[in-house]
Enzyme design. Structure first.
Site, mmCIF file in Angstrom:
data_model
loop_
_atom_site.group_PDB
_atom_site.id
_atom_site.type_symbol
_atom_site.label_atom_id
_atom_site.label_comp_id
_atom_site.label_asym_id
_atom_site.label_seq_id
_atom_site.Cartn_x
_atom_site.Cartn_y
_atom_site.Cartn_z
ATOM 1 C CE LYS A 159 -2.492 -2.786 -0.402
ATOM 2 N NZ LYS A 159 -2.454 -4.251 -0.321
ATOM 3 N N GLY A 190 9.832 -21.386 16.207
ATOM 4 C CA GLY A 190 9.152 -22.201 17.215
ATOM 5 C C GLY A 190 8.749 -23.534 16.603
ATOM 6 N N GLY A 197 -0.325 -14.595 -13.247
ATOM 7 C CA GLY A 197 -1.416 -14.580 -12.275
ATOM 8 C C GLY A 197 -2.009 -13.191 -12.171
ATOM 9 C CB ILE A 217 -0.049 -10.409 -5.617
ATOM 10 C CG1 ILE A 217 -0.295 -10.687 -4.128
ATOM 11 C CG2 ILE A 217 1.399 -9.945 -5.846
ATOM 12 C CD1 ILE A 217 0.618 -11.712 -3.510
ATOM 13 C CB VAL A 229 2.894 -20.098 -18.036
ATOM 14 C CG1 VAL A 229 4.389 -19.822 -17.874
ATOM 15 C CG2 VAL A 229 2.099 -18.809 -17.884
ATOM 16 C CB SER A 254 1.277 -12.754 -8.284
ATOM 17 O OG SER A 254 1.009 -12.349 -9.624
ATOM 18 N N GLY A 314 -0.858 -17.311 -6.220
ATOM 19 C CA GLY A 314 -1.440 -17.798 -4.975
ATOM 20 C C GLY A 314 -0.368 -18.106 -3.948
ATOM 21 C CG ASP A 318 -2.438 -16.003 5.053
ATOM 22 O OD1 ASP A 318 -3.560 -15.525 5.266
ATOM 23 O OD2 ASP A 318 -1.583 -15.453 4.326
ATOM 24 C CG HIS A 361 -24.662 16.746 -1.277
ATOM 25 N ND1 HIS A 361 -24.587 15.947 -2.384
ATOM 26 C CD2 HIS A 361 -24.574 18.033 -1.706
ATOM 27 C CE1 HIS A 361 -24.470 16.704 -3.454
ATOM 28 N NE2 HIS A 361 -24.452 17.974 -3.080
HETATM 29 P P1 FAD Z 1 1.741 -14.057 8.328
HETATM 30 O O1 FAD Z 1 1.480 -12.621 8.211
HETATM 31 O O2 FAD Z 1 2.331 -14.772 7.181
HETATM 32 O O3 FAD Z 1 2.693 -14.214 9.586
HETATM 33 C C1 FAD Z 1 3.255 -15.429 9.951
HETATM 34 C C2 FAD Z 1 4.497 -15.158 10.779
HETATM 35 O O4 FAD Z 1 4.908 -16.377 11.377
HETATM 36 C C3 FAD Z 1 5.684 -14.660 9.968
HETATM 37 O O5 FAD Z 1 6.301 -13.595 10.640
HETATM 38 C C4 FAD Z 1 6.614 -15.859 9.919
HETATM 39 O O6 FAD Z 1 7.991 -15.502 9.845
HETATM 40 C C5 FAD Z 1 6.308 -16.498 11.254
HETATM 41 N N1 FAD Z 1 6.622 -17.934 11.341
HETATM 42 C C6 FAD Z 1 6.302 -18.908 10.465
HETATM 43 N N2 FAD Z 1 6.687 -20.111 10.939
HETATM 44 C C7 FAD Z 1 7.269 -19.872 12.142
HETATM 45 C C8 FAD Z 1 7.841 -20.702 13.134
HETATM 46 N N3 FAD Z 1 7.880 -22.035 13.007
HETATM 47 N N4 FAD Z 1 8.348 -20.113 14.239
HETATM 48 C C9 FAD Z 1 8.305 -18.767 14.408
HETATM 49 N N5 FAD Z 1 7.755 -17.932 13.504
HETATM 50 C C10 FAD Z 1 7.240 -18.491 12.399
HETATM 51 N N6 FAD Z 1 -4.250 -9.003 3.199
HETATM 52 C C11 FAD Z 1 -5.145 -8.048 3.442
HETATM 53 O O7 FAD Z 1 -6.095 -8.278 4.202
HETATM 54 N N7 FAD Z 1 -5.027 -6.805 2.870
HETATM 55 C C12 FAD Z 1 -4.030 -6.513 2.031
HETATM 56 O O8 FAD Z 1 -3.953 -5.389 1.522
HETATM 57 C C13 FAD Z 1 -3.079 -7.502 1.741
HETATM 58 N N8 FAD Z 1 -2.060 -7.244 0.902
HETATM 59 C C14 FAD Z 1 -1.146 -8.221 0.655
HETATM 60 C C15 FAD Z 1 -0.117 -7.943 -0.233
HETATM 61 C C16 FAD Z 1 0.821 -8.896 -0.521
HETATM 62 C C17 FAD Z 1 1.926 -8.580 -1.491
HETATM 63 C C18 FAD Z 1 0.756 -10.167 0.125
HETATM 64 C C19 FAD Z 1 1.787 -11.224 -0.132
HETATM 65 C C20 FAD Z 1 -0.263 -10.455 1.011
HETATM 66 C C21 FAD Z 1 -1.233 -9.488 1.281
HETATM 67 N N9 FAD Z 1 -2.290 -9.731 2.132
HETATM 68 C C22 FAD Z 1 -3.218 -8.762 2.368
HETATM 69 C C23 FAD Z 1 -2.452 -11.024 2.805
HETATM 70 C C24 FAD Z 1 -1.929 -10.934 4.258
HETATM 71 O O9 FAD Z 1 -0.587 -10.524 4.223
HETATM 72 C C25 FAD Z 1 -2.064 -12.278 4.946
HETATM 73 O O10 FAD Z 1 -3.389 -12.747 4.840
HETATM 74 C C26 FAD Z 1 -1.701 -12.140 6.419
HETATM 75 O O11 FAD Z 1 -0.383 -11.688 6.577
HETATM 76 C C27 FAD Z 1 -1.856 -13.479 7.146
HETATM 77 O O12 FAD Z 1 -1.532 -13.299 8.482
HETATM 78 P P2 FAD Z 1 -0.960 -14.501 9.377
HETATM 79 O O13 FAD Z 1 -0.783 -13.931 10.728
HETATM 80 O O14 FAD Z 1 -1.815 -15.683 9.209
HETATM 81 O O15 FAD Z 1 0.440 -14.888 8.729
HETATM 82 P P1 NAI Z 2 -4.651 -14.994 -6.117
HETATM 83 O O1 NAI Z 2 -5.239 -16.272 -5.683
HETATM 84 O O2 NAI Z 2 -5.333 -13.737 -5.786
HETATM 85 O O3 NAI Z 2 -4.456 -15.012 -7.703
HETATM 86 C C1 NAI Z 2 -3.691 -15.983 -8.338
HETATM 87 C C2 NAI Z 2 -4.028 -15.959 -9.811
HETATM 88 O O4 NAI Z 2 -3.076 -16.742 -10.488
HETATM 89 C C3 NAI Z 2 -5.398 -16.572 -10.120
HETATM 90 O O5 NAI Z 2 -6.127 -15.703 -10.939
HETATM 91 C C4 NAI Z 2 -5.056 -17.878 -10.794
HETATM 92 O O6 NAI Z 2 -6.016 -18.284 -11.741
HETATM 93 C C5 NAI Z 2 -3.738 -17.547 -11.460
HETATM 94 N N1 NAI Z 2 -2.881 -18.683 -11.732
HETATM 95 C C6 NAI Z 2 -2.648 -19.767 -10.959
HETATM 96 N N2 NAI Z 2 -1.771 -20.601 -11.560
HETATM 97 C C7 NAI Z 2 -1.431 -20.030 -12.734
HETATM 98 C C8 NAI Z 2 -0.559 -20.394 -13.787
HETATM 99 N N3 NAI Z 2 0.155 -21.515 -13.755
HETATM 100 N N4 NAI Z 2 -0.463 -19.569 -14.857
HETATM 101 C C9 NAI Z 2 -1.170 -18.423 -14.918
HETATM 102 N N5 NAI Z 2 -2.014 -18.034 -13.944
HETATM 103 C C10 NAI Z 2 -2.140 -18.812 -12.858
HETATM 104 O O7 NAI Z 2 -3.158 -15.023 -5.541
HETATM 105 P P2 NAI Z 2 -2.061 -13.881 -5.375
HETATM 106 O O8 NAI Z 2 -2.351 -12.724 -6.244
HETATM 107 O O9 NAI Z 2 -0.766 -14.577 -5.460
HETATM 108 O O10 NAI Z 2 -2.278 -13.408 -3.891
HETATM 109 C C11 NAI Z 2 -2.288 -14.369 -2.844
HETATM 110 C C12 NAI Z 2 -3.245 -13.971 -1.793
HETATM 111 O O11 NAI Z 2 -2.719 -12.908 -1.013
HETATM 112 C C13 NAI Z 2 -4.574 -13.423 -2.301
HETATM 113 O O12 NAI Z 2 -5.464 -14.428 -2.681
HETATM 114 C C14 NAI Z 2 -5.064 -12.700 -1.107
HETATM 115 O O13 NAI Z 2 -5.645 -13.616 -0.232
HETATM 116 C C15 NAI Z 2 -3.794 -12.134 -0.517
HETATM 117 N N6 NAI Z 2 -3.643 -10.735 -0.934
HETATM 118 C C16 NAI Z 2 -4.591 -9.847 -0.552
HETATM 119 C C17 NAI Z 2 -4.520 -8.541 -0.936
HETATM 120 C C18 NAI Z 2 -5.602 -7.612 -0.552
HETATM 121 O O14 NAI Z 2 -6.411 -7.976 0.297
HETATM 122 N N7 NAI Z 2 -5.685 -6.418 -1.121
HETATM 123 C C19 NAI Z 2 -3.404 -8.031 -1.739
HETATM 124 C C20 NAI Z 2 -2.482 -9.081 -2.129
HETATM 125 C C21 NAI Z 2 -2.606 -10.362 -1.710
#
Ligand code: FAD
Ligand code: NAI
Length: 475
Positions: free
Chosen positions: A58, A122, A190, A194, A247, A279, A281, A322, A454
């Site tokens: 962001k 952990g 993808g 992302i 791909v 990206s 998934g 997650d 408004h």
């Molecule tokens: P995580 O945030 O993945 O945290 C897990 C933590 O556990 C990490 O720090 C990891 O190092 C630690 N860990 C793992 N295994 C161990 C272990 N054995 N011992 C100790 N530590 C460990 N979601 C949104 O809602 N809004 C968004 O705008 C958004 N944008 C995103 C953008 C990107 C590019 C990506 C990749 C994801 C985005 N997401 C977004 C998704 C969001 O980041 C995840 O859903 C969220 O972080 C999940 O939270 P979590 O606590 O389950 O896991």
């Molecule tokens: P995604 O699940 O959103 O999208 C993956 C895309 O890749 C899908 O459209 C799928 O059909 C495509 N795909 C899969 N395999 C493929 C292949 N072999 N060739 C071409 N296309 C293929 O996953 P993404 O974007 O990686 O993000 C992961 C997750 O992170 C999201 O689902 C979301 O939960 C979280 N996220 C949330 C955000 C937000 O809330 N604003 C921002 C970024 C991530």
């Protein structure tokens, strides 16, 4: 003797750190173990979300949007900009600073709530008297014991077979957020959340961006009408999205990345780019948790098996975020964290999966809650739909940001709101009203009768609710 805790949280992302705070608020003696390392090797609480996800993406979306406005958007407002240039190092440094502020904020919250923080990995050792033994492997190694364990270990980016992430040429979300020079040509595989967010960032900064998507439909989980509107906007911006592709071989070398792919017509293509972001998934992360040591059950996807209350197959072991089923969203992880802490305290924590909002932070933004029109059709549910375009909203016109619409779906008989879908300016904020309405089981009529300020974008929400009963006032 090992240190004893009422609750040990493994993982300090939004699921884990919020669970730890709520458990501490409820009077428990809490530890949180997190292994994330900052650039200096120190702790960096906040997980994927804070370090390489929600927050840095962001920050870059905002910076790149400013750049695009200065380059293309201000002229319409009568503002002339000359000599515009990009300092990518500064932009990335600002993003890193925003991340650090969030890391430090969580460290402060842990201190405030008297949570013991361990930096390291952990893993389960064994069931112990009164709980579980957990090994912490960091700078030093020690074993601690917890009565309740909350696993919140998150997820990792899924790699394409034969195209491992090197974070130089083939990038996961991590590398995608720290490209040091704007690539001339960038590909993303993808076109999910992302793909669209990171594709937007680098396109705005000047890259020629191509997104290759396997599915034939764009954003299949989004309401079709909204997805169509969004696609039109992205096409206009020059974000090239190829649907229905296959791909093939990916070659990475000194000159960049060469991607062999087949288009929807079955024609063989080759795309040569400077960088590739994959990206497609994310996969639940249980690496290094030693789930086997205690018999913690995983499902076929490698996620920890939980019931609706986040209980695993083991007594007093919970899992959230997650690493379990459900949408991979930070706010979903947080809600589960709060609910589990409350359940441990004997309370009735609850997460309503039907009202979890989704937001895609592109421009226009896309946001939704509840069911889509295609889902209602598939269910055979009788519904009424109402839409209102931002083009007819005074505030949107004043902002110069009129792309998109708000759409309501309501039960045909009771008028209960079943889904709200938006594409347009600041809909990431507007969607909250719809979430509140659905939590309170409101009807479209309820929203239509509420006074909205408004001129505001929220009037489009009121008007879309009025449209359900075919009585918009401004369209
Ligand atoms: P995580 O945030 O993945 O945290 C897990 C933590 O556990 C990490 O720090 C990891 O190092 C630690 N860990 C793992 N295994 C161990 C272990 N054995 N011992 C100790 N530590 C460990 N979601 C949104 O809602 N809004 C968004 O705008 C958004 N944008 C995103 C953008 C990107 C590019 C990506 C990749 C994801 C985005 N997401 C977004 C998704 C969001 O980041 C995840 O859903 C969220 O972080 C999940 O939270 P979590 O606590 O389950 O896991
Ligand atoms: P995604 O699940 O959103 O999208 C993956 C895309 O890749 C899908 O459209 C799928 O059909 C495509 N795909 C899969 N395999 C493929 C292949 N072999 N060739 C071409 N296309 C293929 O996953 P993404 O974007 O990686 O993000 C992961 C997750 O992170 C999201 O689902 C979301 O939960 C979280 N996220 C949330 C955000 C937000 O809330 N604003 C921002 C970024 C991530």
């Amino acid at each position: 003797m090992s240190k004893q805790f009422d609750v040990i949280v493994i993982g300090g992302g939004p699921g884990g750190y919020i669970a730890a705070i709520r458990a501490a608020q409820l009077g428990f003696n809490v530890a949180c173990i997190d292994e994330w390392k900052n650039a200096k090797g120190g702790p960096a609480l906040g997980g994927t979300c804070t370090n390489v996800g929600c927050i840095p993406s962001k920050a870059l979306l905002q910076s790149s949007e400013h750049f695009e406005h200065a380059g293309h958007g201000f002229a319409d407002h009568g503002i002339k900009v000359s000599g515009l240039s990009l300092d990518i190092d500064k932009m990335l440094a600002r993003k890193d600073q925003v991340v650090k502020q969030n890391n430090d904020g969580i460290t402060y919250l842990f201190k405030k709530n008297k949570i013991t923080s361990f930096h390291g990995r952990g893993s389960f050792v064994k069931a112990a008297d009164g709980g579980y033994e957990i090994k912490v492997a960091g700078a030093a190694e020690e074993t601690i014991v917890g009565k309740h364990i909350i696993v919140a270990t998150g997820s990792n980016a899924r790699a394409l077979p034969g195209a491992a992430f090197d974070e130089e040429n083939i990038l996961s979300n991590d590398g995608a957020l720290r490209i040091g020079a704007v690539p001339k040509k960038l590909a993303l595989i993808g076109s999910g959340v992302i793909g669209l967010e990171m594709g937007s960032v680098w396109r705005r900064l000047g890259s020629e961006v191509t997104v290759l998507e396997a599915l034939p439909t764009f954003l299949g989980a989004v309401d079709e009408q909204i997805a169509k509107e969004a696609k039109k906007a992205f096409d206009k911006q020059g974000l090239k999205i190829e649907l229905g592709v296959k791909v093939g071989e990916i070659k990475s070398g000194k000159k960049g990345v060469s991607i062999a792919w087949t288009n929807a017509k079955g024609e063989a293509q080759v795309l040569d780019v400077d960088k590739l972001i994959v990206s497609i998934g994310r996969v639940p992360n249980t690496i290094g948790l030693a789930a086997d040591a205690v018999g913690l059950a995983l499902d076929e996807r490698g996620a920890i098996n939980v019931d609706g209350d986040c209980k695993t197959n083991l007594p007093n072991v919970w899992a959230i975020g997650d690493v379990v089923r459900g949408p991979m969203l930070a706010h979903k992880a947080e809600e589960e964290g709060v609910a589990v802490a409350e359940r441990i305290a004997g309370q009735h924590g609850h997460v309503n999966f039907n009202t979890i909002p989704w937001v895609i932070y592109t421009h226009p933004e896309i946001a939704w809650v509840g069911q889509t029109e295609q889902q209602l059709k598939a269910e055979g549910r009788a519904y009424k739909a109402g839409t209102f375009p931002f083009l007819a909203n005074g505030r949107a016109r004043a902002l110069g940001d009129t792309t998109g619409m708000v759409k309501f779906l309501a039960d045909a008989t009771t008028d209960e709101i079943l889904g709200v879908h938006m594409v347009g300016p600041q809909v990431s904020e507007l969607i909250s009203e719809a979430v509140v309405a659905m939590e309170f089981k409101a009807s479209a009529e309820d929203i239509a009768r509420i006074c909205h300020a408004h001129p505001s974008l929220s009037e489009a929400t009121k008007e879309a609710a009025l449209a359900v009963d075919k009585r918009t006032l401004n369209f």
